[in-house]
Design a protein around this motif. Structure first.
Motif, PDB file in Angstrom:
ATOM      1  N   MET A   1       0.829  -1.203   0.000  1.00 15.70           N
ATOM      2  CA  MET A   1       0.000   0.000   0.000  1.00 15.70           C
ATOM      3  C   MET A   1       0.867   1.258   0.000  1.00 15.70           C
ATOM      4  O   MET A   1       1.930   1.296   0.616  1.00 15.70           O
ATOM      5  N   HIS A   2       0.343   2.286  -0.677  1.00 14.26           N
ATOM      6  CA  HIS A   2       1.048   3.576  -0.712  1.00 14.26           C
ATOM      7  C   HIS A   2       0.085   4.676  -0.245  1.00 14.26           C
ATOM      8  O   HIS A   2      -1.030   4.772  -0.738  1.00 14.26           O
ATOM      9  N   ILE A   3       0.521   5.488   0.707  1.00 13.33           N
ATOM     10  CA  ILE A   3      -0.290   6.627   1.157  1.00 13.33           C
ATOM     11  C   ILE A   3       0.370   7.923   0.714  1.00 13.33           C
ATOM     12  O   ILE A   3       1.596   8.080   0.854  1.00 13.33           O
ATOM     13  N   THR A   4      -0.432   8.825   0.173  1.00 15.10           N
ATOM     14  CA  THR A   4       0.061  10.178  -0.077  1.00 15.10           C
ATOM     15  C   THR A   4      -0.532  11.103   0.974  1.00 15.10           C
ATOM     16  O   THR A   4      -1.750  11.150   1.158  1.00 15.10           O
ATOM     17  N   PHE A   5       0.325  11.812   1.666  1.00 11.29           N
ATOM     18  CA  PHE A   5      -0.104  12.840   2.627  1.00 11.29           C
ATOM     19  C   PHE A   5      -0.065  14.194   1.928  1.00 11.29           C
ATOM     20  O   PHE A   5       0.873  14.482   1.172  1.00 11.29           O
ATOM     21  N   ILE A   6      -1.077  14.997   2.205  1.00  7.25           N
ATOM     22  CA  ILE A   6      -1.055  16.390   1.743  1.00  7.25           C
ATOM     23  C   ILE A   6      -1.174  17.240   3.000  1.00  7.25           C
ATOM     24  O   ILE A   6      -2.075  17.013   3.818  1.00  7.25           O
ATOM     25  N   VAL A   7      -0.260  18.181   3.197  1.00  9.23           N
ATOM     26  CA  VAL A   7      -0.313  18.963   4.436  1.00  9.23           C
ATOM     27  C   VAL A   7      -0.471  20.448   4.112  1.00  9.23           C
ATOM     28  O   VAL A   7       0.131  20.971   3.171  1.00  9.23           O
TER      29      VAL A   7
ATOM     30  N   SER B   1     -11.750   3.654  -6.351  1.00 10.18           N
ATOM     31  CA  SER B   1     -11.595   2.915  -5.085  1.00 10.18           C
ATOM     32  C   SER B   1     -10.448   3.474  -4.246  1.00 10.18           C
ATOM     33  O   SER B   1      -9.627   2.724  -3.692  1.00 10.18           O
ATOM     34  N   THR B   2     -10.393   4.779  -4.173  1.00  2.00           N
ATOM     35  CA  THR B   2      -9.326   5.448  -3.412  1.00  2.00           C
ATOM     36  C   THR B   2      -9.968   6.284  -2.302  1.00  2.00           C
ATOM     37  O   THR B   2     -10.954   6.972  -2.536  1.00  2.00           O
ATOM     38  N   SER B   3      -9.393   6.216  -1.133  1.00  2.00           N
ATOM     39  CA  SER B   3      -9.972   6.967  -0.011  1.00  2.00           C
ATOM     40  C   SER B   3      -9.203   8.271   0.214  1.00  2.00           C
ATOM     41  O   SER B   3      -8.021   8.377  -0.119  1.00  2.00           O
ATOM     42  N   LEU B   4      -9.911   9.232   0.780  1.00  2.00           N
ATOM     43  CA  LEU B   4      -9.274  10.503   1.175  1.00  2.00           C
ATOM     44  C   LEU B   4      -9.849  10.889   2.528  1.00  2.00           C
ATOM     45  O   LEU B   4     -11.068  11.065   2.656  1.00  2.00           O
TER      46      LEU B   4
ATOM     47  N   ALA C   1      -4.460   5.408  -0.785  1.00  2.00           N
ATOM     48  CA  ALA C   1      -5.205   6.281   0.113  1.00  2.00           C
ATOM     49  C   ALA C   1      -4.498   7.621   0.230  1.00  2.00           C
ATOM     50  O   ALA C   1      -3.277   7.723   0.042  1.00  2.00           O
ATOM     51  N   PHE C   2      -5.300   8.650   0.560  1.00  2.38           N
ATOM     52  CA  PHE C   2      -4.769   9.995   0.798  1.00  2.38           C
ATOM     53  C   PHE C   2      -5.170  10.440   2.199  1.00  2.38           C
ATOM     54  O   PHE C   2      -6.296  10.198   2.635  1.00  2.38           O
ATOM     55  N   VAL C   3      -4.241  11.105   2.886  1.00  2.00           N
ATOM     56  CA  VAL C   3      -4.556  11.733   4.173  1.00  2.00           C
ATOM     57  C   VAL C   3      -4.187  13.212   4.038  1.00  2.00           C
ATOM     58  O   VAL C   3      -3.037  13.548   3.725  1.00  2.00           O
ATOM     59  N   LEU C   4      -5.182  14.069   4.229  1.00  2.00           N
ATOM     60  CA  LEU C   4      -4.965  15.518   4.161  1.00  2.00           C
ATOM     61  C   LEU C   4      -4.929  16.060   5.587  1.00  2.00           C
ATOM     62  O   LEU C   4      -5.882  15.886   6.349  1.00  2.00           O
ATOM     63  N   VAL C   5      -3.818  16.691   5.952  1.00  2.00           N
ATOM     64  CA  VAL C   5      -3.651  17.222   7.307  1.00  2.00           C
ATOM     65  C   VAL C   5      -3.710  18.748   7.220  1.00  2.00           C
ATOM     66  O   VAL C   5      -2.903  19.367   6.513  1.00  2.00           O
ATOM     67  N   THR C   6      -4.674  19.344   7.924  1.00  2.00           N
ATOM     68  CA  THR C   6      -4.920  20.769   7.706  1.00  2.00           C
ATOM     69  C   THR C   6      -5.382  21.462   8.979  1.00  2.00           C
ATOM     70  O   THR C   6      -5.641  20.809  10.002  1.00  2.00           O
ATOM     71  N   GLY C   7      -5.506  22.786   8.926  1.00  2.00           N
ATOM     72  CA  GLY C   7      -6.028  23.551  10.051  1.00  2.00           C
ATOM     73  C   GLY C   7      -7.515  23.272  10.225  1.00  2.00           C
ATOM     74  O   GLY C   7      -8.260  23.176   9.246  1.00  2.00           O
TER      75      GLY C   7
ATOM     76  N   LEU D   1       4.392   9.383   0.669  1.00  2.00           N
ATOM     77  CA  LEU D   1       4.920  10.612   0.085  1.00  2.00           C
ATOM     78  C   LEU D   1       4.200  11.772   0.754  1.00  2.00           C
ATOM     79  O   LEU D   1       3.031  11.630   1.112  1.00  2.00           O
ATOM     80  N   CYS D   2       4.871  12.897   0.923  1.00  2.00           N
ATOM     81  CA  CYS D   2       4.211  14.061   1.524  1.00  2.00           C
ATOM     82  C   CYS D   2       4.269  15.253   0.567  1.00  2.00           C
ATOM     83  O   CYS D   2       5.335  15.647   0.116  1.00  2.00           O
ATOM     84  N   VAL D   3       3.108  15.791   0.247  1.00  2.00           N
ATOM     85  CA  VAL D   3       3.029  17.009  -0.565  1.00  2.00           C
ATOM     86  C   VAL D   3       2.703  18.152   0.393  1.00  2.00           C
ATOM     87  O   VAL D   3       1.630  18.173   1.001  1.00  2.00           O
ATOM     88  N   ASP D   4       3.650  19.094   0.572  1.00  2.00           N
ATOM     89  CA  ASP D   4       3.444  20.207   1.506  1.00  2.00           C
ATOM     90  C   ASP D   4       3.017  21.447   0.718  1.00  2.00           C
ATOM     91  O   ASP D   4       3.788  21.977  -0.082  1.00  2.00           O
ATOM     92  N   LEU D   5       1.778  21.884   0.960  1.00  2.00           N
ATOM     93  CA  LEU D   5       1.270  23.040   0.217  1.00  2.00           C
ATOM     94  C   LEU D   5       1.574  24.353   0.926  1.00  2.00           C
ATOM     95  O   LEU D   5       1.119  25.416   0.508  1.00  2.00           O
ATOM     96  N   LYS D   6       2.353  24.270   2.009  1.00  2.00           N
ATOM     97  CA  LYS D   6       2.928  25.457   2.663  1.00  2.00           C
ATOM     98  C   LYS D   6       1.873  26.509   3.047  1.00  2.00           C
ATOM     99  O   LYS D   6       1.928  27.655   2.599  1.00  2.00           O
ATOM    100  N   VAL D   7       0.917  26.114   3.840  1.00  2.00           N
ATOM    101  CA  VAL D   7      -0.052  27.062   4.385  1.00  2.00           C
ATOM    102  C   VAL D   7       0.161  27.080   5.899  1.00  2.00           C
ATOM    103  O   VAL D   7       0.422  26.040   6.501  1.00  2.00           O
ATOM    104  N   ARG D   8       0.022  28.258   6.523  1.00  2.00           N
ATOM    105  CA  ARG D   8       0.317  28.354   7.958  1.00  2.00           C
ATOM    106  C   ARG D   8      -0.864  27.899   8.825  1.00  2.00           C
ATOM    107  O   ARG D   8      -0.705  27.187   9.800  1.00  2.00           O
ATOM    108  N   SER D   9      -2.051  28.336   8.431  1.00  2.00           N
ATOM    109  CA  SER D   9      -3.192  28.013   9.289  1.00  2.00           C
ATOM    110  C   SER D   9      -4.472  27.953   8.455  1.00  2.00           C
ATOM    111  O   SER D   9      -4.501  28.382   7.291  1.00  2.00           O
ATOM    112  N   GLY D  10      -5.529  27.459   9.104  1.00  2.00           N
ATOM    113  CA  GLY D  10      -6.796  27.296   8.403  1.00  2.00           C
ATOM    114  C   GLY D  10      -7.337  28.606   7.852  1.00  2.00           C
ATOM    115  O   GLY D  10      -7.945  28.637   6.775  1.00  2.00           O
TER     116      GLY D  10
END
Ligand SMILES: NC(=O)C[C@H](N)C(=O)O
Length: 382
Positions: A1-7, A109-112, A80-86, A47-56
């Protein structure tokens, strides 16, 4: 399994800067996600994709589209994708992504799963590590991909269609009015029901081809809360691509405000929503004619049924960008305040001030209102 994180930042990554005393991004995903936990889920690469935002509060549609693009770009490789955000704008982020991508995710069939934290990284009782772990568990759980975009915090799994931040501070801040769709108990994910049709019906294939530029032209949609002695400065309206009125009860408007705004519905979409935490923006069962009397005057109601004002705003922006309302297509070609937009506005009526114009407002009274009063004399009991 491969997870992509977006932060995209948020309290989950924040600490106090000892030099300035201000909050900064002081932690990163690798401080929160233990490689052993990933392995225990059967995730062998990430893998982590950092979209460089400070806060919500800094979230923009540009970032939402950057996140959407990252999902599309990594979809072939990711389970699967996990998005970590404000958390302050998490509900809008999740709802918007579900509108843009929900059907695409289900088809692939991909989760987010979207998550964040209520407590900063350097505070006792920090919830970020647990929330990200649970988001990973949910994202990799069997059956997670049938929901579209999910939200996981505080042991609960929510559908993006129903979740809202109901408390500005506490751990149980995220709530869904029908209850969570699942929970994490004894370290395991349990889903209690499948996605109800109402939760997916707002996804429109036309949203899937939108881009940030198309949305930027129509994103100046304001939310205006009305109530006792309601008013709205006329000067605000030419600046807008659309207006969400968050009215009391089932979205009731005072007769004066309805009079003022009805002519403007020829120029910009004016959506009537409820300012209550849940419930509909009309109720023809109890307050007969409560939908028609506003729709006949150009207000938009039915397309925004059972949405919070914040959700209605997101949906309206996407609908405008996608050209769903042909009568408002002029908004797509010119930015608010631009000469082209001003020229269109100059042709518009000012019925409230008695000037002439092109929009024709139908009579205020609907047949069902008879005997209960009209908008002019205060309207029926809604
Ligand atoms: N708990 C949080 O994440 C709140 C923070 N102010 C944010 O949205 O970035």
């Amino acid at each position: 399994m491969h997870i992509t994180f977006i932060v995209t930042g948020g309290t989950i990554f924040q600490t106090r800067d000892p030099k300035t005393g201000c909050m900064i991004i002081g932690a990163h995903l690798e401080d929160i996600v233990a490689p052993e936990f990933l392995s225990s889920l059967g995730v062998h690469s990430s893998l982590c994709v950092d979209l460089k935002v400070r806060s919500g509060a800094e979230l923009t549609y540009d970032t939402i589209f950057a996140a959407r693009d990252a999902v599309v770009a990594h979809m072939a490789r990711s389970t699967a994708f996990v998005l970590v955000t404000g958390t302050d704008t998490l509900e809008e982020f999740a709802f918007c992504l579900d509108l843009l991508l929900g059907n695409v995710l289900v088809a692939a069939s991909t989760s987010l799963v979207v998550t964040g934290a209520m407590k900063p990284y350097d505070i006792e009782g920090y919830d970020g590590r647990c929330n990200v772990q649970q988001a990973m568990q949910v994202a990799t759980a069997p059956g997670a991909s049938r929901f579209g975009v999910l939200v996981t915090l505080n042991d609960s799994v929510h559908l993006s269609r129903y979740v809202r931040k109901a408390d500005s501070q506490l751990m149980g801040a995220f709530q869904s009015h029908p209850g969570p769709v699942g929970q994490v108990r004894e370290g395991c994910v349990r889903f209690y029901y499948g996605p109800p049709p109402e939760a997916t019906s707002l996804r429109d294939p036309r949203f899937e081809v939108l881009d940030a530029a198309a949305v930027a032209r129509v994103s100046r949609v304001a939310i205006w809360v009305t109530g006792v002695s309601s008013f709205l400065p006329e000067a605000l309206l030419p600046e807008l691509s659309g207006l969400i009125l968050a009215g009391p009860g089932t979205g009731s408007l005072s007769a004066a405000l309805a009079e003022q705004l009805a002519p403007w519905t020829a120029l910009i979409p004016v959506v009537l929503a409820t300012r209550c935490a849940t419930g509909n923006n009309f109720d023809d069962h109890y307050y007969r004619g409560s939908r028609e009397k506003y729709e006949a005057r150009g207000f938009l109601l039915a397309d925004f049924a059972h949405l919070t004002p914040v959700q209605a705003r997101t949906l309206l922006v996407l609908k405008l960008a996608a050209g769903v309302y042909s009568q408002y297509n002029h908004l797509r070609s010119a930015l608010p305040g631009s000469p082209e937009r001003v020229a269109v506005q100059c042709q518009q009526p000012k019925a409230a001030s008695g000037a002439t114009g092109t929009a024709v407002a139908p009579p205020l009274q609907t047949p069902d209102d008879r005997g209960e009063g009209t908008l002019k004399d205060g309207g029926p009991n809604r």
